[in-house]
Scaffold this motif. Structure first.
Motif, PDB file in Angstrom:
ATOM      1  N   VAL A 374       0.856  -1.188   0.000  1.00  0.00           N
ATOM      2  CA  VAL A 374       0.000   0.000   0.000  1.00  0.00           C
ATOM      3  C   VAL A 374       0.892   1.238   0.000  1.00  0.00           C
ATOM      4  CG1 VAL A 374      -1.782   1.265   1.275  1.00  0.00           C
ATOM      5  CG2 VAL A 374      -1.806  -1.247   1.262  1.00  0.00           C
ATOM      6  N   ASP A 375       0.585   2.219  -0.841  1.00  0.00           N
ATOM      7  CA  ASP A 375       1.352   3.463  -0.861  1.00  0.00           C
ATOM      8  C   ASP A 375       1.589   3.959   0.562  1.00  0.00           C
ATOM      9  OD1 ASP A 375       1.529   3.662  -3.644  1.00  0.00           O
ATOM     10  OD2 ASP A 375      -0.342   4.787  -3.797  1.00  0.00           O
ATOM     11  N   ASN A 376       2.813   4.373   0.847  1.00  0.00           N
ATOM     12  CA  ASN A 376       3.125   4.751   2.223  1.00  0.00           C
ATOM     13  C   ASN A 376       4.070   5.953   2.269  1.00  0.00           C
ATOM     14  OD1 ASN A 376       5.666   3.653   1.648  1.00  0.00           O
ATOM     15  ND2 ASN A 376       5.260   1.728   2.704  1.00  0.00           N
ATOM     16  N   TYR A 377       4.594   6.196   3.436  1.00  0.00           N
ATOM     17  CA  TYR A 377       5.552   7.278   3.679  1.00  0.00           C
ATOM     18  C   TYR A 377       6.915   6.877   3.125  1.00  0.00           C
ATOM     19  CZ  TYR A 377       8.562  10.261   6.676  1.00  0.00           C
ATOM     20  OH  TYR A 377       9.495  11.131   7.171  1.00  0.00           O
ATOM     21  N   GLU A 378       7.554   7.779   2.411  1.00  0.00           N
ATOM     22  CA  GLU A 378       8.834   7.451   1.786  1.00  0.00           C
ATOM     23  C   GLU A 378       9.935   8.379   2.292  1.00  0.00           C
ATOM     24  OE1 GLU A 378      11.660   5.590   0.130  1.00  0.00           O
ATOM     25  OE2 GLU A 378       9.627   4.769   0.020  1.00  0.00           O
ATOM     26  N   TRP A 379      10.244   8.253   3.590  1.00  0.00           N
ATOM     27  CA  TRP A 379      11.373   8.903   4.224  1.00  0.00           C
ATOM     28  C   TRP A 379      11.484  10.374   3.848  1.00  0.00           C
ATOM     29  CZ3 TRP A 379      12.246   5.834   8.021  1.00  0.00           C
ATOM     30  CH2 TRP A 379      12.133   4.455   7.857  1.00  0.00           C
ATOM     31  N   LEU A 380      12.528  10.774   3.154  1.00  0.00           N
ATOM     32  CA  LEU A 380      12.753  12.188   2.869  1.00  0.00           C
ATOM     33  C   LEU A 380      11.780  12.747   1.835  1.00  0.00           C
ATOM     34  CD1 LEU A 380      16.658  12.188   2.753  1.00  0.00           C
ATOM     35  CD2 LEU A 380      15.170  12.670   4.708  1.00  0.00           C
ATOM     36  N   HIS A 381      11.044  11.877   1.147  1.00  0.00           N
ATOM     37  CA  HIS A 381      10.085  12.311   0.136  1.00  0.00           C
ATOM     38  C   HIS A 381       8.666  12.421   0.689  1.00  0.00           C
ATOM     39  CE1 HIS A 381      12.913  11.902  -3.280  1.00  0.00           C
ATOM     40  NE2 HIS A 381      13.435  10.940  -2.540  1.00  0.00           N
ATOM     41  N   GLY A 382       8.457  12.064   1.928  1.00  0.00           N
ATOM     42  CA  GLY A 382       7.123  12.148   2.504  1.00  0.00           C
ATOM     43  C   GLY A 382       6.139  11.250   1.771  1.00  0.00           C
ATOM     44  N   PHE A 383       5.020  11.834   1.357  1.00  0.00           N
ATOM     45  CA  PHE A 383       3.967  11.065   0.679  1.00  0.00           C
ATOM     46  C   PHE A 383       3.902  11.388  -0.813  1.00  0.00           C
ATOM     47  CE2 PHE A 383       2.823  11.221   5.137  1.00  0.00           C
ATOM     48  CZ  PHE A 383       2.473   9.895   5.399  1.00  0.00           C
ATOM     49  N   ASP A 384       4.979  11.966  -1.349  1.00  0.00           N
ATOM     50  CA  ASP A 384       4.973  12.395  -2.742  1.00  0.00           C
ATOM     51  C   ASP A 384       5.431  11.321  -3.712  1.00  0.00           C
ATOM     52  OD1 ASP A 384       4.091  14.883  -1.964  1.00  0.00           O
ATOM     53  OD2 ASP A 384       6.112  15.743  -1.845  1.00  0.00           O
ATOM     54  N   VAL A 385       5.898  10.185  -3.211  1.00  0.00           N
ATOM     55  CA  VAL A 385       6.349   9.094  -4.079  1.00  0.00           C
ATOM     56  C   VAL A 385       5.538   7.845  -3.737  1.00  0.00           C
ATOM     57  CG1 VAL A 385       8.285   7.617  -4.726  1.00  0.00           C
ATOM     58  CG2 VAL A 385       8.660  10.041  -4.284  1.00  0.00           C
ATOM     59  N   GLU A 386       5.036   7.189  -4.782  1.00  0.00           N
ATOM     60  CA  GLU A 386       4.186   6.011  -4.583  1.00  0.00           C
ATOM     61  C   GLU A 386       4.877   4.765  -5.127  1.00  0.00           C
ATOM     62  OE1 GLU A 386       0.601   7.081  -6.649  1.00  0.00           O
ATOM     63  OE2 GLU A 386      -0.152   8.248  -4.952  1.00  0.00           O
ATOM     64  N   PHE A 387       4.967   3.748  -4.268  1.00  0.00           N
ATOM     65  CA  PHE A 387       5.501   2.443  -4.657  1.00  0.00           C
ATOM     66  C   PHE A 387       4.435   1.350  -4.634  1.00  0.00           C
ATOM     67  CE2 PHE A 387       9.634   4.332  -3.742  1.00  0.00           C
ATOM     68  CZ  PHE A 387      10.521   3.617  -4.528  1.00  0.00           C
ATOM     69  N   GLY A 388       3.220   1.651  -4.176  1.00  0.00           N
ATOM     70  CA  GLY A 388       2.265   0.613  -3.831  1.00  0.00           C
ATOM     71  C   GLY A 388       1.557  -0.038  -5.004  1.00  0.00           C
ATOM     72  N   LEU A 389       1.139  -1.273  -4.749  1.00  0.00           N
ATOM     73  CA  LEU A 389       0.202  -1.960  -5.636  1.00  0.00           C
ATOM     74  C   LEU A 389      -1.222  -1.469  -5.395  1.00  0.00           C
ATOM     75  CD1 LEU A 389       1.549  -5.605  -5.149  1.00  0.00           C
ATOM     76  CD2 LEU A 389       2.068  -4.042  -7.048  1.00  0.00           C
ATOM     77  N   PHE A 390      -1.428  -0.877  -4.212  1.00  0.00           N
ATOM     78  CA  PHE A 390      -2.728  -0.325  -3.828  1.00  0.00           C
ATOM     79  C   PHE A 390      -2.504   1.111  -3.359  1.00  0.00           C
ATOM     80  CE2 PHE A 390      -2.457  -4.817  -2.870  1.00  0.00           C
ATOM     81  CZ  PHE A 390      -3.597  -5.350  -3.457  1.00  0.00           C
ATOM     82  N   ASP A 391      -3.500   1.977  -3.585  1.00  0.00           N
ATOM     83  CA  ASP A 391      -3.365   3.331  -3.067  1.00  0.00           C
ATOM     84  C   ASP A 391      -3.726   3.352  -1.582  1.00  0.00           C
ATOM     85  OD1 ASP A 391      -6.191   3.548  -2.781  1.00  0.00           O
ATOM     86  OD2 ASP A 391      -6.404   4.506  -4.744  1.00  0.00           O
ATOM     87  N   ARG A 392      -3.615   4.505  -0.942  1.00  0.00           N
ATOM     88  CA  ARG A 392      -3.824   4.556   0.504  1.00  0.00           C
ATOM     89  C   ARG A 392      -5.282   4.354   0.899  1.00  0.00           C
ATOM     90  NH1 ARG A 392       0.418   8.185   0.080  1.00  0.00           N
ATOM     91  NH2 ARG A 392      -0.899  10.048   0.035  1.00  0.00           N
ATOM     92  N   ASP A 393      -6.181   4.401  -0.076  1.00  0.00           N
ATOM     93  CA  ASP A 393      -7.578   4.040   0.190  1.00  0.00           C
ATOM     94  C   ASP A 393      -7.830   2.563  -0.061  1.00  0.00           C
ATOM     95  OD1 ASP A 393      -8.416   6.618   0.935  1.00  0.00           O
ATOM     96  OD2 ASP A 393      -8.597   7.207  -1.174  1.00  0.00           O
ATOM     97  N   ARG A 394      -6.765   1.829  -0.382  1.00  0.00           N
ATOM     98  CA  ARG A 394      -6.784   0.378  -0.607  1.00  0.00           C
ATOM     99  C   ARG A 394      -7.449   0.009  -1.938  1.00  0.00           C
ATOM    100  NH1 ARG A 394      -4.345   2.308   3.824  1.00  0.00           N
ATOM    101  NH2 ARG A 394      -3.655   0.631   5.208  1.00  0.00           N
ATOM    102  N   ASN A 395      -7.475   0.926  -2.870  1.00  0.00           N
ATOM    103  CA  ASN A 395      -7.943   0.606  -4.210  1.00  0.00           C
ATOM    104  C   ASN A 395      -6.803  -0.047  -4.989  1.00  0.00           C
ATOM    105  OD1 ASN A 395     -10.552   1.931  -3.969  1.00  0.00           O
ATOM    106  ND2 ASN A 395      -9.406   3.858  -4.007  1.00  0.00           N
ATOM    107  N   PRO A 396      -7.073  -1.199  -5.609  1.00  0.00           N
ATOM    108  CA  PRO A 396      -6.002  -1.857  -6.364  1.00  0.00           C
ATOM    109  C   PRO A 396      -5.679  -1.098  -7.642  1.00  0.00           C
ATOM    110  CG  PRO A 396      -8.059  -3.054  -6.617  1.00  0.00           C
ATOM    111  CD  PRO A 396      -8.319  -1.985  -5.596  1.00  0.00           C
ATOM    112  N   LYS A 397      -4.390  -1.056  -7.970  1.00  0.00           N
ATOM    113  CA  LYS A 397      -3.949  -0.500  -9.240  1.00  0.00           C
ATOM    114  C   LYS A 397      -3.793  -1.640 -10.249  1.00  0.00           C
ATOM    115  CE  LYS A 397      -1.143   2.783  -6.571  1.00  0.00           C
ATOM    116  NZ  LYS A 397       0.223   3.306  -6.339  1.00  0.00           N
ATOM    117  N   ARG A 398      -3.502  -1.296 -11.496  1.00  0.00           N
ATOM    118  CA  ARG A 398      -3.266  -2.339 -12.487  1.00  0.00           C
ATOM    119  C   ARG A 398      -2.077  -3.207 -12.099  1.00  0.00           C
ATOM    120  NH1 ARG A 398      -1.744  -1.834 -17.735  1.00  0.00           N
ATOM    121  NH2 ARG A 398      -2.194  -4.057 -17.809  1.00  0.00           N
ATOM    122  N   SER A 399      -1.122  -2.619 -11.399  1.00  0.00           N
ATOM    123  CA  SER A 399       0.027  -3.402 -10.958  1.00  0.00           C
ATOM    124  C   SER A 399      -0.379  -4.466  -9.945  1.00  0.00           C
ATOM    125  CB  SER A 399       1.106  -2.488 -10.380  1.00  0.00           C
ATOM    126  OG  SER A 399       0.572  -1.579  -9.444  1.00  0.00           O
TER     127      SER A 399
END
Length: 411
Positions: A374-399
């Motif tokens: 799930v998209d999360n906090y990314e250290w010095l980048h805060g919440f501006d970078v997304e690595f997740g298969l799901f967004d923070r609302d738990r919606n699945p992405k194509r990945s």
């Protein structure tokens, strides 16, 4: 494309990134000093873990690595917080109920302030052999029955580099000499954790951050080219040789420190786990850049280059023959909320294909853990970078659909 029966499909995350910084962690102080964005509650995993485990299970991602935050469990030396113990016990039980196999990381970049700030952390021999060893032992006794395996220290080179060379993480130093001592101490702490945890009968894996490293030049000057080659070799010694010689030959050879005979380190760890995100170009002045040098880069400064994963797998198979390998982290961070998942799909798809090719060539790869669920906090980048298969609302992405297709292909 095929994978052996029992191949581990999983995800990985850390406590600070999903639960937010613990009140008594050194990272909380870092945030308070304005050195990093506020992590708040991460992505809400502390209250949504049961939901998240069910979501992962529905997608066939039945292995998950998380960290149990030392600063929450032992906020003061010798005092374990019963509420934190209960919280993490409930979390691990929820994973088991959902059919998720949990791998626990003991240290993912953050430490209790009393250990790192007051005692000197891993660099203090007494703190490492005393408090750290007692913590590892206690973790095994307290949670060992609820975990599948252990991955003690996340990315020793990244931890030492950010804290003692680049100065971007606690304690914020910028010293090549201090970096060498910090890396040596972190490798020793990792080995100590393996030594203590192996008695519990659960597999223990490394998480080494690995990159193919290439020399680069900004001119045609032969002297600069030679210096760049020398600098690339020095970087390679840090990322690769420092720990490979220890695990293979029993020699701890951290650049900048005295080479040590450590026969007890030879053959340690049950799995050689690693993270892969990108390759690096190293220049004569010790600065780094993406590889390939003309590639476009992500918000993290990485050039997505799946071929590098194959290079890492084959080098490990050559230098540590007969050892089981594990892709402990692999993913792609994108910037902009909800954008560019198509790039992630292409990248992860190619990486998984490269793992399949390696297995077909006889390389023993046991699993693939995507960073992150799930998209999360990314250290010095805060919440501006997304690595997740799901967004923070738990919606699945194509990945997430891609991950499910691979994870369930043999079910």
């Amino acid at each position: 494309m095929g994978f052996p029966e029992g191949f581990w499909w999983g995800t990985a995350a850390s406590s600070t990134q999903t639960e937010g910084a613990a009140p008594r962690a050194d990272w909380k102080r870092w945030e308070d000093l304005g050195r990093a964005p506020r992590s708040r509650d991460g992505n809400g995993f502390a209250t949504r873990y049961a939901e998240d485990f069910r979501l992962l299970a529905e997608h066939g991602l039945t292995h998950h690595r998380l960290s149990l935050e030392w600063a929450r469990l032992e906020p003061r030396p010798g005092h374990h917080d019963p509420a934190a113990v209960e919280h993490y016990t409930a979390m691990l039980q929820a994973a088991r109920d959902a059919g998720i196999e949990i791998w626990v990381c003991l240290h993912h970049f953050t430490l209790p302030g009393w250990f790192s700030d007051d005692l000197g952390g891993f660099l203090d021999d007494r703190a490492r052999s005393g408090h750290w060893a007692r913590h590892v032992d206690w973790m095994g006794e307290t949670f060992g029955d609820l975990v599948t395996g252990w991955k003690p220290i996340n990315e020793p080179v990244a931890f030492a580099g950010a804290g003692w060379l680049l100065g971007t993480h606690p304690p914020g130093r910028r010293s090549l000499e201090d970096f060498g001592h910090a890396l040596r101490a972190t490798h020793l702490a990792n080995h100590e954790a393996w030594r203590l945890l192996r008695s519990g009968g659960k597999p223990v894996a490394t998480i080494m951050n690995l990159s193919p490293i290439y020399p680069g030049t900004r001119s045609r000057d032969p002297a600069e080219r030679e210096q760049a080659r020398a600098m690339a070799r020095a970087f390679d010694d840090v990322y690769w040789t420092s720990w490979i010689r220890a695990l293979r030959d029993g020699v701890l050879a951290v650049p900048g420190t005295v080479e040590e005979e450590r026969p007890d380190m030879a053959g340690s760890f049950d799995l050689i786990g690693f993270s892969y995100y990108a390759a690096q170009t190293v220049y004569a002045d010790a600065t780094t850049g993406p590889y390939p040098v003309d590639a476009s880069v992500t918000a993290m400064g990485y050039a997505p280059w799946p071929e590098g994963l194959g290079i890492v797998l084959r080098r490990l198979a050559d230098e540590l023959p007969g050892r089981a390998l594990l892709v402990a982290e692999c993913g792609l961070g994108t910037s902009g909320v909800g954008t560019d998942d198509e790039t992630r799909v292409r990248y992860v798809d190619e990486c998984i294909g490269i793992v399949s090719d390696a297995i077909e060539d006889g390389i023993d790869v046991r699993g693939f853990f995507h960073w992150t669920a799930v998209d999360n906090y990314e250290w010095l980048h805060g919440f501006d970078v997304e690595f997740g298969l799901f967004d923070r609302d738990r919606n699945p992405k194509r990945s997430a659909d891609l991950a499910r297709r691979y994870a369930t292909m043999a079910v």
